[in-house]
Design a protein around this motif. Structure first.
Motif, PDB file in Angstrom:
ATOM      1  N   SER A   1       0.840  -1.199   0.000  1.00 52.68           N
ATOM      2  CA  SER A   1       0.000   0.000   0.000  1.00 52.68           C
ATOM      3  C   SER A   1       0.882   1.259   0.000  1.00 52.68           C
ATOM      4  CB  SER A   1      -0.925  -0.015   1.212  1.00 52.68           C
ATOM      5  OG  SER A   1      -0.165   0.137   2.369  1.00 52.68           O
ATOM      6  N   PRO A   2       0.319   2.404  -0.417  1.00 55.20           N
ATOM      7  CA  PRO A   2       1.118   3.626  -0.441  1.00 55.20           C
ATOM      8  C   PRO A   2       1.785   3.931   0.896  1.00 55.20           C
ATOM      9  CG  PRO A   2      -0.987   4.014  -1.497  1.00 55.20           C
ATOM     10  CD  PRO A   2      -1.049   2.636  -0.925  1.00 55.20           C
ATOM     11  N   SER A   3       1.080   3.674   2.008  1.00 58.96           N
ATOM     12  CA  SER A   3       1.671   4.029   3.308  1.00 58.96           C
ATOM     13  C   SER A   3       2.930   3.216   3.598  1.00 58.96           C
ATOM     14  CB  SER A   3       0.642   3.866   4.419  1.00 58.96           C
ATOM     15  OG  SER A   3       0.329   2.525   4.577  1.00 58.96           O
ATOM     16  N   GLU A   4       2.982   1.976   3.098  1.00 62.62           N
ATOM     17  CA  GLU A   4       4.179   1.157   3.307  1.00 62.62           C
ATOM     18  C   GLU A   4       5.341   1.645   2.440  1.00 62.62           C
ATOM     19  OE1 GLU A   4       2.116  -2.395   2.566  1.00 62.62           O
ATOM     20  OE2 GLU A   4       1.253  -2.347   4.569  1.00 62.62           O
ATOM     21  N   LEU A   5       5.003   2.081   1.216  1.00 68.65           N
ATOM     22  CA  LEU A   5       6.057   2.608   0.346  1.00 68.65           C
ATOM     23  C   LEU A   5       6.583   3.942   0.891  1.00 68.65           C
ATOM     24  CD1 LEU A   5       4.613   1.828  -3.219  1.00 68.65           C
ATOM     25  CD2 LEU A   5       6.071   0.421  -1.800  1.00 68.65           C
TER      26      LEU A   5
END
Lengths: 200, 107
Positions: free
Chosen positions: A151-155
Protein backbone atom coordinates in the motif's frame (compact mmCIF):
# COMPACT_ATOMS: atom_id res chain seq x y z
CA UNK A 1 -3.24 10.24 -6.47
CA UNK A 2 -0.44 7.70 -6.01
CA UNK A 3 1.00 5.33 -8.61
CA UNK A 4 2.79 2.01 -8.28
CA UNK A 5 5.25 2.11 -11.14
CA UNK A 6 6.63 -1.42 -11.05
CA UNK A 7 4.15 -4.27 -11.13
CA UNK A 8 5.26 -7.40 -12.96
CA UNK A 9 1.98 -9.23 -13.44
CA UNK A 10 -1.48 -8.61 -14.81
CA UNK A 11 -4.94 -9.72 -13.68
CA UNK A 12 -8.29 -8.58 -15.01
CA UNK A 13 -9.21 -6.88 -11.74
CA UNK A 14 -5.77 -5.40 -11.11
CA UNK A 15 -6.85 -1.78 -11.52
CA UNK A 16 -9.75 -2.28 -9.09
CA UNK A 17 -7.46 -3.98 -6.60
CA UNK A 18 -4.86 -1.22 -6.64
CA UNK A 19 -7.55 1.48 -6.57
CA UNK A 20 -8.89 -0.11 -3.40
CA UNK A 21 -5.46 0.09 -1.75
CA UNK A 22 -5.01 3.74 -2.67
CA UNK A 23 -3.25 3.75 -6.03
CA UNK A 24 -4.67 5.56 -9.03
CA UNK A 25 -2.61 3.72 -11.62
CA UNK A 26 0.41 1.56 -12.31
CA UNK A 27 3.12 0.67 -14.73
CA UNK A 28 2.99 -2.96 -15.83
CA UNK A 29 6.61 -3.88 -16.32
CA UNK A 30 7.54 -6.76 -18.62
CA UNK A 31 3.93 -7.91 -19.06
CA UNK A 32 2.69 -8.66 -22.58
CA UNK A 33 -0.82 -7.40 -21.78
CA UNK A 34 -2.07 -4.51 -23.92
CA UNK A 35 -4.18 -1.93 -22.09
CA UNK A 36 -6.54 0.75 -23.22
CA UNK A 37 -6.83 2.39 -19.82
CA UNK A 38 -4.99 5.64 -19.21
CA UNK A 39 -3.93 4.69 -15.69
CA UNK A 40 -2.18 1.48 -16.70
CA UNK A 41 0.90 2.05 -18.78
CA UNK A 42 3.37 -0.40 -20.23
CA UNK A 43 6.82 -0.64 -18.74
CA UNK A 44 10.03 -2.31 -19.81
CA UNK A 45 13.28 -3.13 -18.10
CA UNK A 46 16.32 -3.02 -20.34
CA UNK A 47 19.45 -4.78 -19.12
CA UNK A 48 22.19 -4.17 -21.69
CA UNK A 49 25.43 -6.08 -21.19
CA UNK A 50 27.43 -3.95 -23.64
CA UNK A 51 27.19 -0.40 -24.97
CA UNK A 52 26.02 -1.66 -28.37
CA UNK A 53 23.03 -3.39 -26.80
CA UNK A 54 21.46 -0.02 -25.94
CA UNK A 55 18.50 0.76 -28.16
CA UNK A 56 15.96 3.54 -28.15
CA UNK A 57 12.56 2.31 -26.99
CA UNK A 58 9.65 4.16 -28.52
CA UNK A 59 7.01 4.00 -25.85
CA UNK A 60 6.33 2.97 -22.28
CA UNK A 61 8.06 3.48 -18.97
CA UNK A 62 11.66 2.44 -19.62
CA UNK A 63 13.89 1.32 -16.76
CA UNK A 64 17.61 0.80 -17.22
CA UNK A 65 18.86 -2.06 -15.09
CA UNK A 66 22.60 -1.63 -15.04
CA UNK A 67 25.16 -0.49 -12.52
CA UNK A 68 27.84 -0.14 -15.23
CA UNK A 69 29.16 3.41 -15.31
CA UNK A 70 29.68 3.59 -19.10
CA UNK A 71 26.30 2.10 -19.93
CA UNK A 72 24.57 4.49 -17.55
CA UNK A 73 26.41 7.47 -19.04
CA UNK A 74 25.53 6.53 -22.61
CA UNK A 75 21.92 5.68 -21.78
CA UNK A 76 21.35 8.93 -19.93
CA UNK A 77 22.92 11.01 -22.71
CA UNK A 78 21.57 9.41 -25.83
CA UNK A 79 18.68 7.05 -25.06
CA UNK A 80 15.14 7.59 -23.93
CA UNK A 81 14.98 6.10 -20.45
CA UNK A 82 12.77 7.14 -17.55
CA UNK A 83 14.49 5.53 -14.60
CA UNK A 84 17.63 3.74 -13.49
CA UNK A 85 17.47 0.71 -11.23
CA UNK A 86 20.59 -0.19 -9.28
CA UNK A 87 23.60 1.68 -7.98
CA UNK A 88 23.86 5.01 -9.73
CA UNK A 89 27.25 6.33 -10.68
CA UNK A 90 28.14 9.76 -9.38
CA UNK A 91 28.93 11.05 -12.90
CA UNK A 92 25.39 10.65 -14.25
CA UNK A 93 23.49 12.34 -11.43
CA UNK A 94 23.54 15.87 -12.90
CA UNK A 95 22.40 14.62 -16.31
CA UNK A 96 19.63 12.62 -14.61
CA UNK A 97 18.40 15.75 -12.85
CA UNK A 98 18.36 17.80 -16.06
CA UNK A 99 16.55 15.12 -18.06
CA UNK A 100 14.25 14.15 -15.16
CA UNK A 101 15.41 10.53 -15.13
CA UNK A 102 14.52 8.93 -11.82
CA UNK A 103 16.26 6.53 -9.51
CA UNK A 104 13.84 3.67 -8.84
CA UNK A 105 13.70 1.61 -5.65
CA UNK A 106 11.71 -1.63 -5.32
CA UNK A 107 10.11 -2.72 -2.04
CA UNK A 108 10.26 -6.36 -3.18
CA UNK A 109 14.07 -6.33 -3.05
CA UNK A 110 13.96 -5.76 0.69
CA UNK A 111 11.49 -8.59 1.29
CA UNK A 112 13.65 -11.22 -0.43
CA UNK A 113 17.09 -9.78 0.38
CA UNK A 114 19.60 -12.21 1.89
CA UNK A 115 21.03 -9.35 3.90
CA UNK A 116 18.39 -6.60 4.24
CA UNK A 117 20.71 -4.47 6.41
CA UNK A 118 23.34 -4.32 3.67
CA UNK A 119 20.76 -3.56 1.00
CA UNK A 120 19.24 -0.82 3.16
CA UNK A 121 22.67 0.73 3.65
CA UNK A 122 23.48 0.70 -0.08
CA UNK A 123 20.06 2.05 -1.04
CA UNK A 124 20.24 4.72 1.66
CA UNK A 125 23.56 5.91 0.21
CA UNK A 126 22.05 6.00 -3.29
CA UNK A 127 19.01 7.90 -2.09
CA UNK A 128 21.23 10.35 -0.22
CA UNK A 129 23.17 11.10 -3.42
CA UNK A 130 19.98 11.41 -5.48
CA UNK A 131 18.49 13.77 -2.91
CA UNK A 132 21.65 15.87 -2.81
CA UNK A 133 21.64 16.28 -6.60
CA UNK A 134 17.85 16.72 -6.77
CA UNK A 135 17.38 13.60 -8.89
CA UNK A 136 13.75 12.42 -8.85
CA UNK A 137 13.04 9.24 -6.94
CA UNK A 138 10.42 6.57 -7.54
CA UNK A 139 9.50 3.96 -4.95
CA UNK A 140 7.50 1.01 -6.25
CA UNK A 141 6.41 -2.36 -4.96
CA UNK A 142 7.94 -4.49 -7.74
CA UNK A 143 5.16 -7.03 -7.12
CA UNK A 144 5.16 -10.27 -9.08
CA UNK A 145 1.83 -11.42 -7.64
CA UNK A 146 -1.15 -10.10 -5.69
CA UNK A 147 0.44 -10.87 -2.32
CA UNK A 148 3.40 -8.62 -2.98
CA UNK A 149 1.50 -5.42 -3.76
CA UNK A 150 2.22 -2.87 -1.05
CA UNK A 151 0.00 0.00 0.00
CA UNK A 152 1.12 3.63 -0.44
CA UNK A 153 1.67 4.03 3.31
CA UNK A 154 4.18 1.16 3.31
CA UNK A 155 6.06 2.61 0.35
CA UNK A 156 6.09 6.01 2.06
CA UNK A 157 7.42 4.31 5.21
CA UNK A 158 10.25 2.82 3.14
CA UNK A 159 11.04 6.29 1.78
CA UNK A 160 11.24 7.68 5.30
CA UNK A 161 13.50 4.82 6.41
CA UNK A 162 15.74 5.57 3.43
CA UNK A 163 16.22 9.12 4.70
CA UNK A 164 13.51 11.17 3.01
CA UNK A 165 11.10 13.43 4.83
CA UNK A 166 7.39 12.70 4.64
CA UNK A 167 6.70 15.20 1.83
CA UNK A 168 9.56 13.86 -0.31
CA UNK A 169 8.50 10.28 0.37
CA UNK A 170 4.97 11.05 -0.83
CA UNK A 171 6.32 12.77 -3.95
CA UNK A 172 8.14 9.57 -4.93
CA UNK A 173 4.72 8.01 -5.52
CA UNK A 174 3.16 10.59 -7.84
CA UNK A 175 5.26 13.58 -8.93
CA UNK A 176 7.11 12.17 -11.95
CA UNK A 177 4.58 9.41 -12.54
CA UNK A 178 1.76 11.85 -13.37
CA UNK A 179 3.87 13.39 -16.13
CA UNK A 180 4.81 9.98 -17.55
CA UNK A 181 1.17 8.81 -17.53
CA UNK A 182 0.16 11.99 -19.38
CA UNK A 183 3.00 11.56 -21.90
CA UNK A 184 2.09 7.95 -22.62
CA UNK A 185 -1.58 8.87 -23.00
CA UNK A 186 -0.68 11.55 -25.58
CA UNK A 187 1.51 9.02 -27.39
CA UNK A 188 -1.38 6.56 -27.56
CA UNK A 189 -3.53 9.25 -29.12
CA UNK A 190 -0.75 10.24 -31.53
CA UNK A 191 -0.52 13.76 -30.13
CA UNK A 192 2.95 13.56 -28.66
CA UNK A 193 5.98 14.85 -30.58
CA UNK A 194 8.75 15.80 -28.11
CA UNK A 195 8.77 16.63 -24.38
CA UNK A 196 7.88 20.25 -25.11
CA UNK A 197 5.75 19.86 -28.25
CA UNK A 198 2.36 18.21 -28.51
CA UNK A 199 -0.51 18.40 -31.01
CA UNK A 200 -3.47 20.23 -29.52
CA UNK B 1 10.27 9.47 40.77
CA UNK B 2 9.10 11.28 37.66
CA UNK B 3 8.59 8.97 34.70
CA UNK B 4 8.34 10.49 31.25
CA UNK B 5 5.05 9.71 29.60
CA UNK B 6 5.48 7.87 26.29
CA UNK B 7 3.21 9.20 23.57
CA UNK B 8 1.38 6.33 21.96
CA UNK B 9 -0.27 5.97 18.56
CA UNK B 10 -2.68 3.32 17.36
CA UNK B 11 -2.16 1.84 13.92
CA UNK B 12 -5.20 0.24 12.35
CA UNK B 13 -4.33 -2.48 9.85
CA UNK B 14 -6.06 -5.22 7.96
CA UNK B 15 -4.92 -8.73 7.29
CA UNK B 16 -5.55 -10.82 4.17
CA UNK B 17 -4.51 -14.43 4.32
CA UNK B 18 -4.94 -17.75 2.56
CA UNK B 19 -6.10 -19.43 5.78
CA UNK B 20 -7.14 -18.38 9.28
CA UNK B 21 -4.30 -17.21 11.47
CA UNK B 22 -4.48 -16.95 15.24
CA UNK B 23 -4.10 -13.65 17.08
CA UNK B 24 -0.96 -14.95 18.85
CA UNK B 25 0.68 -15.91 15.56
CA UNK B 26 0.05 -12.45 14.11
CA UNK B 27 1.54 -10.76 17.18
CA UNK B 28 4.55 -13.06 17.13
CA UNK B 29 5.16 -12.48 13.41
CA UNK B 30 5.00 -8.69 13.79
CA UNK B 31 7.32 -8.63 16.80
CA UNK B 32 9.77 -11.07 15.19
CA UNK B 33 9.97 -9.03 11.98
CA UNK B 34 10.38 -5.77 13.90
CA UNK B 35 13.14 -7.34 16.00
CA UNK B 36 14.86 -8.71 12.89
CA UNK B 37 14.89 -5.25 11.31
CA UNK B 38 15.45 -2.91 14.25
CA UNK B 39 16.85 -5.14 17.00
CA UNK B 40 15.98 -5.89 20.60
CA UNK B 41 16.52 -2.29 21.70
CA UNK B 42 14.23 -1.00 18.95
CA UNK B 43 11.54 -3.50 19.91
CA UNK B 44 11.71 -2.60 23.58
CA UNK B 45 11.56 1.14 22.87
CA UNK B 46 8.72 0.74 20.37
CA UNK B 47 6.58 -0.96 23.01
CA UNK B 48 4.45 -2.84 20.48
CA UNK B 49 1.12 -4.30 21.63
CA UNK B 50 -1.38 -5.96 19.33
CA UNK B 51 -5.01 -5.29 20.25
CA UNK B 52 -7.92 -7.38 19.07
CA UNK B 53 -10.05 -4.38 18.07
CA UNK B 54 -12.19 -3.32 16.23
CA UNK B 55 -13.02 -6.66 14.53
CA UNK B 56 -11.19 -9.30 12.46
CA UNK B 57 -9.65 -8.91 9.88
CA UNK B 58 -8.96 -5.43 11.25
CA UNK B 59 -6.55 -5.17 14.16
CA UNK B 60 -4.86 -2.36 16.05
CA UNK B 61 -1.28 -2.00 17.21
CA UNK B 62 -0.36 0.32 20.02
CA UNK B 63 3.14 1.75 19.56
CA UNK B 64 5.48 4.55 20.61
CA UNK B 65 4.78 7.40 18.14
CA UNK B 66 8.44 7.64 17.10
CA UNK B 67 8.35 4.13 15.63
CA UNK B 68 5.20 4.34 13.55
CA UNK B 69 6.95 4.43 10.15
CA UNK B 70 9.26 1.60 11.15
CA UNK B 71 6.24 -0.45 12.12
CA UNK B 72 4.55 0.23 8.76
CA UNK B 73 7.72 -0.90 6.99
CA UNK B 74 7.84 -4.04 9.14
CA UNK B 75 4.22 -4.85 8.30
CA UNK B 76 5.04 -4.54 4.61
CA UNK B 77 7.95 -6.93 4.99
CA UNK B 78 5.77 -9.74 6.36
CA UNK B 79 4.63 -12.05 3.55
CA UNK B 80 4.28 -15.35 5.40
CA UNK B 81 2.74 -16.33 8.71
CA UNK B 82 2.53 -19.96 9.70
CA UNK B 83 3.23 -21.12 6.11
CA UNK B 84 0.34 -19.09 4.78
CA UNK B 85 0.68 -16.13 2.44
CA UNK B 86 -0.46 -12.91 4.06
CA UNK B 87 -0.77 -9.20 3.43
CA UNK B 88 -0.70 -6.86 6.40
CA UNK B 89 -1.91 -3.51 5.15
CA UNK B 90 -1.70 -0.46 7.37
CA UNK B 91 -4.80 1.70 7.07
CA UNK B 92 -4.76 4.65 9.44
CA UNK B 93 -3.01 6.04 12.49
CA UNK B 94 -5.15 7.16 15.44
CA UNK B 95 -4.24 9.15 18.51
CA UNK B 96 -6.76 7.48 20.80
CA UNK B 97 -8.65 4.22 20.92
CA UNK B 98 -11.98 6.02 21.05
CA UNK B 99 -12.37 6.36 17.30
CA UNK B 100 -11.23 2.81 16.64
CA UNK B 101 -13.82 1.54 19.11
CA UNK B 102 -16.45 3.50 17.21
CA UNK B 103 -15.66 1.41 14.10
CA UNK B 104 -17.21 -1.61 15.78
CA UNK B 105 -20.19 0.38 16.91
CA UNK B 106 -19.01 0.88 20.50
CA UNK B 107 -18.67 4.19 22.38
Amino acid sequence: MFYDFWIEFYEDKLLDQINKIGFKGASLVNTPQENTKKELIKGKVISPQRLNDLKDEKEGFIILNSSDKKIQQKAVKSCRIDAIYGTVDFSVLNEMRNKKIALIVKFRDFIYADDPAKLLAITKKNVFLARKHKVPLIIASGAKNYWEIKSPSELIALGIILGLNKKEAKETLYKLQEKIIEREWLKKQGKYITPSIKIV
Amino acid sequence: MVVKYIKKRYLLFEIHSEKNISFEDIEKAIKDKFKELFGEVGLSEANIKLLNIPYAPLFTISINYKYIEKLKFSLGMIINIDNSKVILRSLKVYGTLKKINKLKGGN
